[in-house]
Design an enzyme around this catalytic site. Structure first.
Site, PDB file in Angstrom:
ATOM      1  N   CYS A   1      -0.344  22.827  21.562  1.00 52.39           N
ATOM      2  CA  CYS A   1      -1.382  23.661  20.926  1.00 52.39           C
ATOM      3  C   CYS A   1      -1.109  25.145  21.150  1.00 52.39           C
ATOM      4  O   CYS A   1      -1.197  25.633  22.287  1.00 52.39           O
ATOM      5  CB  CYS A   1      -2.745  23.262  21.504  1.00 52.39           C
ATOM      6  SG  CYS A   1      -4.074  24.410  21.141  1.00 52.39           S
TER       7      CYS A   1
ATOM      8  N   CYS B   1      -4.019  27.248  22.496  1.00 50.25           N
ATOM      9  CA  CYS B   1      -4.243  26.922  23.911  1.00 50.25           C
ATOM     10  C   CYS B   1      -3.371  27.788  24.806  1.00 50.25           C
ATOM     11  O   CYS B   1      -3.805  28.239  25.875  1.00 50.25           O
ATOM     12  CB  CYS B   1      -3.944  25.450  24.185  1.00 50.25           C
ATOM     13  SG  CYS B   1      -4.983  24.292  23.272  1.00 50.25           S
TER      14      CYS B   1
END
Length: 272
Positions: free
Chosen positions: A34, A37
């Site tokens: 991600c 993230c």
């Protein structure tokens, strides 16, 4: 000091639930693939140190049961726990200023506590103590632009305009959340000059001077009324000084301020 843990099914109760009775716990649902993230991770880790919360990192690939139990459908998904209960959540990589805004509803960082102390010292007339605190904050948190902004406001009030200008010049256009306010504070430097040095030659000058003084006193509604009156009487006066002054106050207040919304409409009525 913050504490950072990798949380799994086995230690969730101990790390998240039990520790949330001692201090706030911020859960970060993330995954290695991600991108957002990876953007959020270092910001949360830094803020954990500043705010002293527990950062509980949960890899959703390795702990799908917890992610499913919490209804995680997009990541990063961040939750704040206090006293065993979820009190806040958001999805996505918020910018640092917005993250600070969210966290400050529940926790005060050491920097925020010092900022509050500096304001109290200033209001009590202890200017040298207030300056000492601002200087300490600027040295310890050079990248915290909220501190830069508040310190600049203090130095403007104290008439140390060169120092204020230096601080404001350090805020660049890529500091998106702070740039417009920095530009508005540069206008405050002009307001201080108007307030203290302008010798009004007519009614419009008097309104500009009074509006400038009211802005410095943070009496923004009264200041906006003065500047709006200038627009009503002569919107082109001194290179649109009335309009530009109102825009500077809007930038100080922020777009979400009810005063900004109210007076933008009033300004538009007289301009168009």
């Amino acid at each position: 000091m913050g504490l950072i843990y990798d949380v799994t099914d086995e230690n969730f109760e101990e790390i998240v639930v039990e520790k949330s009775y001692e201090r706030p716990v911020v859960i970060d649902f993330w995954a290695p693939w991600c991108g957002p993230c990876r953007v959020l991770k270092p910001i949360l880790e830094k803020l954990s140190g500043e705010y002293g919360f527990v950062l509980a990192k949960i890899n959703t690939d390795e702990n799908p049961h917890i992610a499913q139990e919490f209804g995680v459908s997009g990541i990063p998904d961040v939750r704040i726990f206090m006293n065993g209960k979820e009190v806040e959540r958001f999805v996505g990589a918020l910018p640092e200023p917005k993250l600070r805004e969210v966290l400050s509803k529940y926790i005060k960082s050491e920097a925020d506590k010092l900022l509050d102390q500096a304001k109290m010292e200033f209001m009590a007339g202890n200017l040298s103590k207030a300056e000492e605190i601002y200087e300490k904050l600027l040295e310890e948190y050079p990248e915290n632009k909220k501190i830069t902004i508040e310190a600049a406001q203090f130095f403007i009030r104290e008439g140390r305009l060169d120092k204020a200008q230096e601080l404001l010049n350090s805020i660049k256009e890529y500091h998106k959340e702070y740039f417009s306010k920095a530009q508005a504070l540069k206008e405050l430097i002009n307001f201080k000059s108007w307030c203290e040095e302008m010798k009004p030659e007519n009614e419009l000058d008097r309104l500009l001077k009074e509006g400038a003084c009211l802005t410095l006193q943070e009496k923004y509604k009264e200041a906006l009324d003065k500047f709006l009156k200038v627009v009503q009487l002569d919107k082109t006066y001194k290179d649109e000084a009335g309009r530009k002054s109102m825009v500077a106050v809007f930038n100080l207040l922020g777009e979400s301020s009810p005063l900004t919304k109210e007076y933008r409409k009033k300004l538009a009525m007289w301009l168009y």
